[in-house]
Write a protein that holds these residues in place. Sequence first.
Motif, PDB file in Angstrom:
ATOM      1  N   THR A 109      -0.871  11.010   4.948  1.00  0.00           N
ATOM      2  CA  THR A 109      -1.999  10.285   4.354  1.00  0.00           C
ATOM      3  C   THR A 109      -3.072  10.095   5.424  1.00  0.00           C
ATOM      4  O   THR A 109      -2.770  10.053   6.626  1.00  0.00           O
ATOM      5  CB  THR A 109      -1.566   8.910   3.829  1.00  0.00           C
ATOM      6  OG1 THR A 109      -1.112   8.104   4.920  1.00  0.00           O
ATOM      7  CG2 THR A 109      -0.485   9.039   2.770  1.00  0.00           C
ATOM      8  N   VAL A 110      -4.325   9.960   4.991  1.00  0.00           N
ATOM      9  CA  VAL A 110      -5.416   9.802   5.955  1.00  0.00           C
ATOM     10  C   VAL A 110      -5.264   8.493   6.722  1.00  0.00           C
ATOM     11  O   VAL A 110      -5.614   8.396   7.903  1.00  0.00           O
ATOM     12  CB  VAL A 110      -6.807   9.880   5.267  1.00  0.00           C
ATOM     13  CG1 VAL A 110      -7.020  11.245   4.645  1.00  0.00           C
ATOM     14  CG2 VAL A 110      -6.985   8.776   4.244  1.00  0.00           C
ATOM     15  N   GLY A 111      -4.696   7.479   6.052  1.00  0.00           N
ATOM     16  CA  GLY A 111      -4.493   6.197   6.719  1.00  0.00           C
ATOM     17  C   GLY A 111      -3.593   6.329   7.937  1.00  0.00           C
ATOM     18  O   GLY A 111      -3.904   5.816   9.020  1.00  0.00           O
ATOM     19  N   LYS A 112      -2.464   7.039   7.774  1.00  0.00           N
ATOM     20  CA  LYS A 112      -1.534   7.233   8.889  1.00  0.00           C
ATOM     21  C   LYS A 112      -2.166   8.041  10.017  1.00  0.00           C
ATOM     22  O   LYS A 112      -1.908   7.801  11.192  1.00  0.00           O
ATOM     23  CB  LYS A 112      -0.261   7.916   8.392  1.00  0.00           C
ATOM     24  CG  LYS A 112       0.684   6.987   7.641  1.00  0.00           C
ATOM     25  CD  LYS A 112       2.004   7.668   7.349  1.00  0.00           C
ATOM     26  CE  LYS A 112       2.966   6.700   6.658  1.00  0.00           C
ATOM     27  NZ  LYS A 112       4.270   7.336   6.345  1.00  0.00           N
ATOM     28  N   GLN A 113      -3.000   9.019   9.630  1.00  0.00           N
ATOM     29  CA  GLN A 113      -3.630   9.867  10.651  1.00  0.00           C
ATOM     30  C   GLN A 113      -4.645   9.085  11.485  1.00  0.00           C
ATOM     31  O   GLN A 113      -4.775   9.309  12.681  1.00  0.00           O
ATOM     32  CB  GLN A 113      -4.283  11.087   9.994  1.00  0.00           C
ATOM     33  CG  GLN A 113      -3.260  12.021   9.378  1.00  0.00           C
ATOM     34  CD  GLN A 113      -3.854  13.299   8.841  1.00  0.00           C
ATOM     35  OE1 GLN A 113      -4.447  14.079   9.575  1.00  0.00           O
ATOM     36  NE2 GLN A 113      -3.698  13.537   7.552  1.00  0.00           N
ATOM     37  N   ILE A 114      -5.354   8.165  10.851  1.00  0.00           N
ATOM     38  CA  ILE A 114      -6.312   7.346  11.601  1.00  0.00           C
ATOM     39  C   ILE A 114      -5.567   6.300  12.433  1.00  0.00           C
ATOM     40  O   ILE A 114      -6.027   5.896  13.507  1.00  0.00           O
ATOM     41  CB  ILE A 114      -7.333   6.674  10.659  1.00  0.00           C
ATOM     42  CG1 ILE A 114      -8.071   7.720   9.813  1.00  0.00           C
ATOM     43  CG2 ILE A 114      -8.368   5.875  11.464  1.00  0.00           C
ATOM     44  CD1 ILE A 114      -8.938   7.139   8.709  1.00  0.00           C
ATOM     45  N   ILE A 166     -14.365  11.717  11.537  1.00  0.00           N
ATOM     46  CA  ILE A 166     -15.223  10.860  12.371  1.00  0.00           C
ATOM     47  C   ILE A 166     -14.538   9.516  12.605  1.00  0.00           C
ATOM     48  O   ILE A 166     -14.563   8.979  13.720  1.00  0.00           O
ATOM     49  CB  ILE A 166     -16.608  10.669  11.715  1.00  0.00           C
ATOM     50  CG1 ILE A 166     -17.379  12.003  11.723  1.00  0.00           C
ATOM     51  CG2 ILE A 166     -17.422   9.598  12.446  1.00  0.00           C
ATOM     52  CD1 ILE A 166     -18.667  11.990  10.907  1.00  0.00           C
ATOM     53  N   ALA A 167     -13.891   8.972  11.561  1.00  0.00           N
ATOM     54  CA  ALA A 167     -13.175   7.700  11.700  1.00  0.00           C
ATOM     55  C   ALA A 167     -12.053   7.818  12.729  1.00  0.00           C
ATOM     56  O   ALA A 167     -11.842   6.909  13.542  1.00  0.00           O
ATOM     57  CB  ALA A 167     -12.611   7.261  10.350  1.00  0.00           C
ATOM     58  N   ILE A 168     -11.320   8.945  12.713  1.00  0.00           N
ATOM     59  CA  ILE A 168     -10.252   9.171  13.707  1.00  0.00           C
ATOM     60  C   ILE A 168     -10.836   9.199  15.110  1.00  0.00           C
ATOM     61  O   ILE A 168     -10.301   8.600  16.046  1.00  0.00           O
ATOM     62  CB  ILE A 168      -9.498  10.484  13.404  1.00  0.00           C
ATOM     63  CG1 ILE A 168      -8.732  10.371  12.086  1.00  0.00           C
ATOM     64  CG2 ILE A 168      -8.537  10.828  14.547  1.00  0.00           C
ATOM     65  CD1 ILE A 168      -8.130  11.675  11.592  1.00  0.00           C
TER      66      ILE A 168
END
Length: 356
Positions: A109-114, A166-168
């Motif tokens: 998920t994008v949440g875990k990646q960030i 960009i958030a990461i």
Amino acid sequence: MGKILEVNDLHISFHTFAGEVQAIRGVNFELNEGETLAIVGESGSGKSVTTKSIMRLLPKHNSEFKAGEILFEGKDITKMSEKEMQKIRGKEISMIFQDPMTSLNPTMTVGKQIMEPLLKHQKLSKHEAKKRVIELLKLVGIPKAEIRFKQYPHQFSGGMRQRVVIAIALACNPKILIADEPTTALDVTIQAQILELMKDLQKKINTSIIFITHDLGVVANVADRVAVMYGGKIVEVGTVDEIFYNPQHPYTWGLISSMPSLDAEDEELYAIPGTPPDLLNPPVGDAFAARNEYAMKIDLEKQPPMFKISDTHYAATWLLHPNAPKVEPPTAVKKRMRKFHNETDSTPSKEVVKNV
């Protein structure tokens, strides 16, 4: 405003079956705190190699650091161990790559990646990290952040995926953000939105940005200064106004002339003749000489030094030598310069963004 990064006389080669490719041949530039430096040039000019060397991301099996230094806050990155670099990557210096789909893990998920850089570098708890991720998603303009946190990359559009990348990159509030052609894979509408987002984010977090692009048209909206690269060298550097209003190098003239304009009805799109130099066997003189209609004999025999035009503007062309003949920029360049000057805004950004 102090210097946060200095690149001095950088030389990098790649060893291939055909021989040694001298990809970077004496690159010099500096980056100040809170500024955006755009590095522009054709594919193969050395832009990405230069910035990947800052992150120490070049392939170890065939790349060779030949000479020079990369000073980050006064410390030479080229002399750091891999363990030391791991503490800098993602935390002090972050990078946004060209294609967001290849930058994201499709199984997470994008949440875990960030959350990953927050857990590794900031040592936050999972609860604190999740809270920070939702803040970051909102910061980069992703609506319904709490729902999006649990979704996978394939559930996002191209523009939204780039916002996630960009958030990461921003997760640990890096001092330097390197953006390697971050808008190339996006359509023009999303491209303009991402450029505006980066400009807005810089004001909020005061990070220094190195923006890499082959398109001179996009830099006026984001850059403070511009470095023009050709054949593994920087051939002109100046403020964005100096590069757009008073370009001095024939290669910069070519880049400006080749910028498309939506209001040009019968205007033929200019293309720089010829091809970039073969860096297996770099030319003895000016690398642009073979494509330069104003080339003189000395261009084929000796590389030009950086001539000073102002305190912030330098260009490596023999046309700036006191004994060189006076040469005016081509008509296509003058047209664009006049167009920029006629804009009501003091910068060319509105016109250029409209033409992106």
